[in-house]
Design an enzyme around this catalytic site. Structure first.
Site, mmCIF file in Angstrom:
data_model
loop_
_atom_site.group_PDB
_atom_site.id
_atom_site.type_symbol
_atom_site.label_atom_id
_atom_site.label_comp_id
_atom_site.label_asym_id
_atom_site.label_seq_id
_atom_site.Cartn_x
_atom_site.Cartn_y
_atom_site.Cartn_z
ATOM 1 N N SER A 267 -8.371 -23.653 8.267
ATOM 2 C CA SER A 267 -7.737 -24.934 7.939
ATOM 3 C C SER A 267 -8.593 -26.110 8.416
ATOM 4 C CB SER A 267 -6.335 -24.925 8.538
ATOM 5 O OG SER A 267 -5.500 -25.676 7.731
ATOM 6 N N TRP A 358 -1.190 -26.019 -0.904
ATOM 7 C CA TRP A 358 -1.581 -27.278 -0.248
ATOM 8 C C TRP A 358 -3.110 -27.359 -0.131
ATOM 9 C CZ3 TRP A 358 0.528 -31.713 0.383
ATOM 10 C CH2 TRP A 358 0.191 -32.575 1.437
ATOM 11 N N HIS A 408 -0.235 -19.688 4.499
ATOM 12 C CA HIS A 408 -1.273 -20.347 5.291
ATOM 13 C C HIS A 408 -1.314 -19.720 6.686
ATOM 14 C CE1 HIS A 408 -3.843 -23.801 6.144
ATOM 15 N NE2 HIS A 408 -3.186 -23.987 7.276
HETATM 16 C C1 GCU Z 1 -2.265 -29.975 7.541
HETATM 17 C C2 GCU Z 1 -3.303 -30.765 6.804
HETATM 18 C C3 GCU Z 1 -4.420 -29.879 6.259
HETATM 19 C C4 GCU Z 1 -4.956 -28.990 7.340
HETATM 20 C C5 GCU Z 1 -3.842 -28.256 8.009
HETATM 21 C C6 GCU Z 1 -4.271 -27.413 9.213
HETATM 22 O O1 GCU Z 1 -1.552 -29.192 6.649
HETATM 23 O O2 GCU Z 1 -2.665 -31.478 5.784
HETATM 24 O O3 GCU Z 1 -5.452 -30.662 5.735
HETATM 25 O O4 GCU Z 1 -5.914 -28.100 6.805
HETATM 26 O O5 GCU Z 1 -2.891 -29.171 8.505
HETATM 27 O O6 GCU Z 1 -5.280 -27.676 9.816
HETATM 28 O O7 GCU Z 1 -3.521 -26.483 9.555
#
Ligand code: GCU
Length: 431
Positions: A267, A358, A408
């Protein structure tokens, strides 16, 4: 005009000697976001900002690549801090009975700078009895090295941690935090497959709060005699600098193969791993896992997170100029395929999960395709398939892709895919 033969290497040598300073010089003349032309589609990575095409691999390496590196810092991530003139690696402890004797655990304190240094706790685990130097995965973690494995000899993270990190009280680790994420970090399997594993916590470098700058960016501001830089400070670039400082240690550890360092992150940490690789050739491969917007997904994308949303929710990840593209991503003179192209010819694996829209998994696949012409120009192939693979099928080409069912997260099964991909590219030739 005739130049002596040694002159041919001079620009590259100069670029190396000057490093970031050189990139900053290049960036000085870039136009303001509002006066850039609009490109509704992904801009061609093989066309200079001036509109001139890149005709050869050499032109890519010497001119277009530095131009893109400078533009990503100028328009999006902010400048990476320079390497401190003073670095110190202290081996705080070493234990050869880690994981029941399967590995050697070394806890290293990486001190970056002098009196106002940023200090990174790096945990390095090597397979015991390995013959020769081993490849190493270097991952940035969210909740501390102590969360990755419960061994009580791993120092608890000293600084601020996210509330979501198990066992933390008042944003600080406690004994109850130990091993809270261990099931997602299959260190024993990594060692069994002949890899070393190293990890550090992002918050040693910057604590990821828009309103508080307490890491290397704050130290940079203090060195300039200024107040800490607020939400335009460029945290992702600061974290990428953290990767580089850990690489400084890894290349000095004679048990590790300095030509086979893989940067991994999940992420926001995956966005960082990609930027770290794009800016530092010592990183041989990157695995940005579910990185999404601001990393592996197109900034012009229409699925999932937009740059308007990311700039609003996480303004400190980027610089002030990037906010100038919030309502107009089409004016960006690059998109994230150009960041991937900066890795060429080194392997990149984008891995994803179906329910994690997302992060725009299909947009990421397009980003990968759009980076391929640069890989092809360098004779490194591209993406083996032009359509998204079925769930659970690893696309093993130099530009690799993977999508699985689920959400995720970064799991032990994802790590098995990372190792399968590394086996293809880092073990080729029987190393
Ligand atoms: C949020 C954010 C993302 C990121 C994520 C994470 O969802 O919007 O851009 O990748 O956090 O780091 O878990």
């Amino acid at each position: 005009m005739h130049f002596p033969p040694w002159f041919k290497g001079a620009p590259r040598l100069m670029a190396c000697l000057l490093g970031v300073t050189c990139l900053r010089l290049v960036s000085a003349g870039f136009p303001e976001p509002a006066s850039l032309p609009s490109h509704p589609g992904l801009p061609d990575p093989l066309v200079f900002l001036s509109g001139k095409p890149v005709k050869t691999a050499r032109e890519w390496e010497r001119k277009r690549r530095p131009e893109l590196q400078a533009m990503f810092q100028h328009y999006m991530y902010g400048d990476l801090p320079p390497k401190p003139s003073k670095m110190n690696f202290e081996i705080v402890s070493e234990h050869d009975d880690f994981l029941g004797g399967q590995g050697v655990l070394r806890c290293v304190r990486v001190t970056c700078g002098g009196s106002d240094a940023t200090v990174i706790d790096l945990m390095v685990v090597t397979p015991k009895g390995a013959k020769g130097r081993v490849p190493v995965f270097l991952a940035m973690n969210f909740c501390g090295n102590h969360a990755v494995h419960a061994d009580p000899r791993i120092p608890l993270t000293r600084g601020w941690l996210y509330t979501s990190c198990a066992g933390c009280v008042d944003h600080h680790a406690t004994e109850a935090s130990r091993g809270s994420q261990a099931k997602d970090w299959p260190i024993a399997d990594i060692l069994a497959r002949g890899y070393a594993f190293a990890t550090f916590c992002s918050t040693d470098v910057d604590s990821d709060r828009a309103e508080v700058s307490d890491g290397v960016r704050a130290a940079e501001a203090r060195a300039r005699g200024e107040a800490p830089v607020g939400p335009d400070r460029g945290t992702i670039a600061a974290w990428a600098w953290g990767f580089h400082r850990c690489v400084d240690y890894l290349v000095s550890d004679r048990r590790l193969d300095r030509r086979r360092i893989v940067a991994v992150g999940h992420s926001r940490n995956g966005k960082t791993a990609l930027l770290a690789g794009a800016m530092d050739d010592r990183i041989a491969m990157v695995i940005p896992h579910q990185a999404g917007c601001g990393g592996t997904a197109p900034s012009r994308g229409t699925v999932g997170e937009s740059i308007e949303r990311i700039n609003r929710a996480f303004p400190h990840w980027f610089n002030a100029r990037f906010k100038g593209f919030t309502n107009n991503p089409a004016r960006l003179p690059f998109d994230q395929h150009a960041l991937v192209a900066l890795m060429a010819p080194r392997p990149v694996l984008m891995s994803n999960a179906q329910d994690d829209q997302w992060a725009n998994p299909s947009g990421q696949f397009e980003v990968l395709q759009a980076a391929a012409p640069v890989y092809q120009m360098l004779g490194a192939g591209g993406v083996a398939t032009s359509s998204m693979p079925a769930h659970g099928v690893l696309v093993r080409s130099r530009l690799g892709y993977y999508i699985r069912p689920g959400k995720h997260s970064m799991t032990a099964d994802d790590w098995r895919v990372f190792m399968d991909f590394a086996d293809v590219h880092l073990r080729a030739g029987g190393q």
